[in-house]
Design an enzyme around this catalytic site. Structure first.
Site, PDB file in Angstrom:
ATOM      1  N   HIS A 210       0.804  -1.215   0.000  1.00 32.24           N
ATOM      2  CA  HIS A 210       0.000   0.000   0.000  1.00 32.24           C
ATOM      3  C   HIS A 210       0.840   1.268   0.000  1.00 32.24           C
ATOM      4  O   HIS A 210       0.341   2.335  -0.381  1.00 32.24           O
ATOM      5  CB  HIS A 210      -0.958   0.006   1.200  1.00 32.24           C
ATOM      6  CG  HIS A 210      -2.185  -0.816   0.985  1.00 32.24           C
ATOM      7  ND1 HIS A 210      -2.222  -2.179   1.217  1.00 32.24           N
ATOM      8  CD2 HIS A 210      -3.425  -0.484   0.557  1.00 32.24           C
ATOM      9  CE1 HIS A 210      -3.429  -2.638   0.942  1.00 32.24           C
ATOM     10  NE2 HIS A 210      -4.182  -1.636   0.530  1.00 32.24           N
ATOM     11  N   GLY A 211       2.068   1.201   0.436  1.00 34.98           N
ATOM     12  CA  GLY A 211       2.896   2.392   0.413  1.00 34.98           C
ATOM     13  C   GLY A 211       4.277   2.147   0.979  1.00 34.98           C
ATOM     14  O   GLY A 211       4.474   1.295   1.846  1.00 34.98           O
TER      15      GLY A 211
END
Length: 456
Positions: free
Chosen positions: A319-320
């Site tokens: 996600h990041g």
């Protein structure tokens, strides 16, 4: 190009659909290439250089697929997957790794500040799945480059999913009946698109204003902290739900049925149920691509729990490129482990409403590291929630009260879009509702924010 823009709704979508169906009457292969070009235009609208990366990825993986067809070798498959992972890692995690190396070893390696191509995780994962099915010989269809390229770059799902499997989409492009406009699908698609558009514009973007202000101010106030965290929980819910609905709706206009990716997750009665309803196709990919290769539940109880934790560590990192996203993933992994252990050793089940409230409460708190810009902000928000320095209460604006009440009602009681699409009938009432939602949303296009999942 964003879905909620005049350019997309009044220009790109009708022109692309009309051109595709007109060409498909005489030459389906040409129509496919027209749709591929249109998808590249859609993608490069943000930055033309993105299209070069996408084109290189498609061509490279097509070459690996042809290699696998001629030589079904695990070495070739591993090489293809490795190249995809390296490409993804370079663009998404280079600066993250350099920052950690500098912090641990005291070095001063330079950051490259690489601009992350939109949707690179999504089209990379789809192509890894494609290579795996080619290797396994499970595609069960004649491969053509146009069909494959369209599977990767089909614009409704290109930037933020769902993560589609080849067997789910590629056969749909080959069906002759799908090359002709279908009035029922167009009506249903526009209806679902309108619902998603309204979720994004009328709900998510208004919650974004409340959440952004709260996460920026960090004023130590108990009430504003809780309202900000709740606002972000609703913002990401309606933002992602809205995108999923719009993607499905646009796909239906082209007679392409995308898999369900979001199904009322805030009604989940436990964390495992939540992950069966939130970003369904990502969970499916991580289960088949990470959890099962690690051994799944086949190597003992302790190893099963460890595999779950590793899977959600990777989910967080996907996600990041931040340890805050890793923390978010590990929180969910730990919650799943607790749920499994509890279900195994305690033969009791919580009533539905308390179970839903407890699950939502955990998910809402876990969104804090997901949203917080840095560790200081994350810790400050948690401290304010449970050890506030101020209890000052100011009466919120009536619009905000109405917004929160509407969100709760929709989340708890409205029929999820996948079920609404199945029950849809092309009546005058639905036509008027579709038009009203689109027009109402278009009046508010001046304040449209990018979809949250565009960042991943």
């Amino acid at each position: 190009m964003l879905f909620p823009t005049f350019t997309f709704i009044l220009g790109f979508l009708p022109l692309t659909a009309a051109g595709y169906f007109l060409l498909a009457k005489s030459n389906l292969r040409l129509a496919r290439y027209y749709l591929i070009i249109a998808s590249f235009v859609f993608y490069s609208w943000f930055n033309w250089s993105y299209s070069l990366i996408l084109a290189g990825s498609i061509l490279g993986n097509w070459c690996f697929a042809q290699w696998l067809i001629r030589n079904r070798s695990k070495v070739v498959l591993a090489l293809g997957i490795t190249v995809n992972v390296i490409l993804l890692g370079y663009f998404k995690y280079y600066d993250f790794f350099i920052g950690n190396i500098n912090a641990v070893f005291g070095t001063s390696l330079l950051f490259k500040h690489i601009l992350l191509p939109l949707g690179i995780s999504f089209f990379t994962f789809q192509q890894i799945s494609f290579l795996q099915l080619v290797f396994a010989g499970e595609l069960g269809m004649r491969l053509t480059f146009s069909n494959y390229a369209l599977f990767v770059c089909f614009f409704p799902q290109l930037i933020a999913g769902p993560i589609v499997l080849p067997n789910e989409m590629m056969p749909q492009f080959d069906r002759k009946e799908n090359s002709r406009p279908n009035a029922a699908n167009i009506a249903s698609g526009l209806y679902i698109f309108a619902l998603g558009l309204a979720k994004k514009i009328l709900l998510a973007d208004f919650f974004a204003e409340i959440a952004d202000a709260g996460f920026a101010e960090l004023d130590g106030n108990f009430f504003s902290a809780w309202s900000s965290v709740l606002a972000y929980a609703f913002q990401i819910y309606f933002d992602f739900s809205g995108y999923c609905d719009m993607a499905i709706g646009v796909g239906l206009i082209f007679n392409i049925r995308l898999p369900v990716n979001f199904n009322a997750p805030y009604r989940a009665e436990n964390i495992a149920d939540f992950w069966r309803k939130w970003h369904i196709t990502l969970g499916r990919f991580l289960m088949s691509g990470v959890y099962i290769p690690l051994g799944g539940n086949r190597k003992g109880k302790v190893r099963t729990l460890l595999n779950l934790l590793i899977t959600f560590f990777i989910s967080g990192l996907w996600h990041g490129a931040s340890w805050l996203f890793v923390l978010w993933g590990m929180l969910h992994g730990a919650a799943l482990i607790i749920h499994r252990v509890w279900s195994k050793f305690f033969n009791c089940q919580m009533a539905k409403l308390p179970a839903q409230m407890l699950t939502f409460f955990f998910v809402m708190l876990a969104w804090i590291p997901f949203r917080a810009p840095d560790w200081h902000s994350c810790c400050t928000i948690f401290k304010t929630l449970f050890a506030p320095s101020s209890w000052h209460f100011s009466m919120p604006q009536w619009q905000n009260i109405l917004l929160f009440v509407s969100a709760i009602v929709i989340v708890l009681f409205f029929t999820p879009a996948p079920e609404m699409e199945k029950k849809f009938r092309p009546t005058w009432v639905n036509a008027l509702l579709t038009a009203a939602l689109i027009v109402w949303s278009m009046f508010l296009f001046v304040k449209v924010s990018p979809f949250i999942y565009f960042n991943f």
